[in-house]
Motif scaffolding. Structure first.
Motif, short mmCIF file in Angstrom:
data_model
loop_
_atom_site.label_atom_id
_atom_site.label_comp_id
_atom_site.label_asym_id
_atom_site.label_seq_id
_atom_site.Cartn_x
_atom_site.Cartn_y
_atom_site.Cartn_z
N ALA A 13 -5.56 -33.31 131.15
CA ALA A 13 -4.77 -32.14 131.54
C ALA A 13 -3.86 -31.67 130.47
CB ALA A 13 -4.17 -32.61 132.75
N ILE A 14 -3.33 -32.56 129.72
CA ILE A 14 -2.31 -32.15 128.81
C ILE A 14 -3.02 -31.56 127.43
CG2 ILE A 14 -1.01 -33.05 126.96
CD1 ILE A 14 0.34 -35.03 129.36
N TYR A 15 -4.02 -32.19 127.17
CA TYR A 15 -5.18 -31.91 125.96
C TYR A 15 -5.54 -30.28 126.35
CZ TYR A 15 -8.74 -31.81 122.24
OH TYR A 15 -9.33 -31.57 121.24
N ASP A 16 -6.15 -30.01 127.52
CA ASP A 16 -6.67 -28.93 128.05
C ASP A 16 -5.54 -27.60 127.98
OD1 ASP A 16 -9.20 -29.96 128.10
OD2 ASP A 16 -9.10 -30.30 130.25
N ALA A 17 -4.41 -28.07 128.46
CA ALA A 17 -3.27 -27.16 128.52
C ALA A 17 -2.79 -26.89 127.03
CB ALA A 17 -2.28 -27.53 129.19
N THR A 27 -12.57 -29.14 118.85
CA THR A 27 -13.30 -29.94 119.59
C THR A 27 -12.76 -30.03 121.02
OG1 THR A 27 -11.85 -32.16 119.07
CG2 THR A 27 -13.72 -31.82 117.80
N ARG A 28 -13.62 -30.33 122.24
CA ARG A 28 -13.36 -30.60 123.41
C ARG A 28 -12.78 -32.00 123.54
NH1 ARG A 28 -13.54 -26.52 126.59
NH2 ARG A 28 -14.79 -26.91 128.19
N PHE A 29 -12.05 -32.29 124.84
CA PHE A 29 -11.60 -33.60 124.95
C PHE A 29 -12.44 -34.57 124.83
CE2 PHE A 29 -10.28 -37.09 127.55
CZ PHE A 29 -9.01 -37.33 127.43
N ASP A 30 -13.57 -34.81 125.42
CA ASP A 30 -14.42 -35.99 125.08
C ASP A 30 -14.80 -36.19 123.69
OD1 ASP A 30 -14.78 -36.39 127.76
OD2 ASP A 30 -16.28 -35.06 128.15
N GLU A 31 -15.01 -35.33 123.02
CA GLU A 31 -15.25 -35.28 121.50
C GLU A 31 -14.17 -35.72 120.62
OE1 GLU A 31 -17.38 -32.96 117.65
OE2 GLU A 31 -17.26 -32.16 119.71
N ALA A 32 -12.87 -35.43 121.18
CA ALA A 32 -11.70 -35.51 120.53
C ALA A 32 -11.22 -36.94 120.75
CB ALA A 32 -10.68 -34.68 120.80
N GLU A 33 -11.71 -37.30 121.96
CA GLU A 33 -11.36 -38.81 122.35
C GLU A 33 -12.35 -39.90 121.54
OE1 GLU A 33 -11.08 -41.47 126.44
OE2 GLU A 33 -12.54 -39.84 126.35
N HIS A 34 -13.38 -39.62 121.47
CA HIS A 34 -14.49 -40.41 120.84
C HIS A 34 -13.97 -40.45 119.31
CE1 HIS A 34 -18.34 -42.03 119.35
NE2 HIS A 34 -18.35 -41.15 118.51
N PHE A 35 -13.66 -39.44 118.73
CA PHE A 35 -13.32 -39.67 117.09
C PHE A 35 -11.82 -39.90 117.01
CE2 PHE A 35 -16.93 -36.84 117.04
CZ PHE A 35 -17.89 -37.61 116.14
N HIS A 39 -5.01 -34.44 117.68
CA HIS A 39 -5.06 -33.67 118.90
C HIS A 39 -5.21 -34.69 120.12
CE1 HIS A 39 -6.30 -30.91 116.12
NE2 HIS A 39 -5.66 -30.03 116.54
N TYR A 40 -5.90 -35.51 120.24
CA TYR A 40 -6.33 -36.44 121.24
C TYR A 40 -5.12 -37.39 121.26
CZ TYR A 40 -8.03 -40.51 123.80
OH TYR A 40 -8.04 -41.70 124.49
N ARG A 41 -4.61 -37.74 120.20
CA ARG A 41 -3.46 -38.89 120.11
C ARG A 41 -2.12 -38.15 120.38
NH1 ARG A 41 -5.89 -39.86 115.06
NH2 ARG A 41 -3.92 -39.16 114.01
N GLN A 42 -1.97 -36.87 120.23
CA GLN A 42 -0.86 -36.21 120.85
C GLN A 42 -0.88 -36.33 122.37
OE1 GLN A 42 -1.08 -32.80 118.44
NE2 GLN A 42 0.49 -33.58 116.85
N ALA A 43 -2.02 -35.88 122.82
CA ALA A 43 -2.28 -35.64 124.43
C ALA A 43 -1.97 -37.07 125.07
CB ALA A 43 -3.39 -35.00 124.90
#
Length: 67
Positions: A13-17, A27-35, A39-43
């Motif tokens: 939710a934070i990532y998307d916002a 990248t979208r959330f799932d891809e950012a999470e995978h790699f 951005h993912y780590r900040q969320a």
């Protein structure tokens, strides 16, 4: 995080916002999470901080008063 569904949902939710389109993050959330992108780590960090604040029992959240 794969077993903490609420934390993952909060991070998403934070990532998307914060990163609503490709202009903000390529990248979208799932891809950012995978790699494990920055951005993912900040969320995830924001979700952990929010959980700590929201985990205080007996406190009611309120909106700030605008003057």
């Amino acid at each position: 995080m794969e077993h903490d569904f609420l934390l993952r949902a909060a991070a998403r939710a934070i990532y998307d916002a914060c990163y609503p389109n490709e202009e903000w993050s390529p990248t979208r959330f799932d891809e950012a999470e995978h790699f494990g992108t920055v951005h993912y780590r900040q969320a995830v960090d924001a979700a952990l901080q929010a959980r700590a604040v929201l985990g205080v029992r007996g406190e009611q959240l309120s909106l700030p008063t605008l003057v």
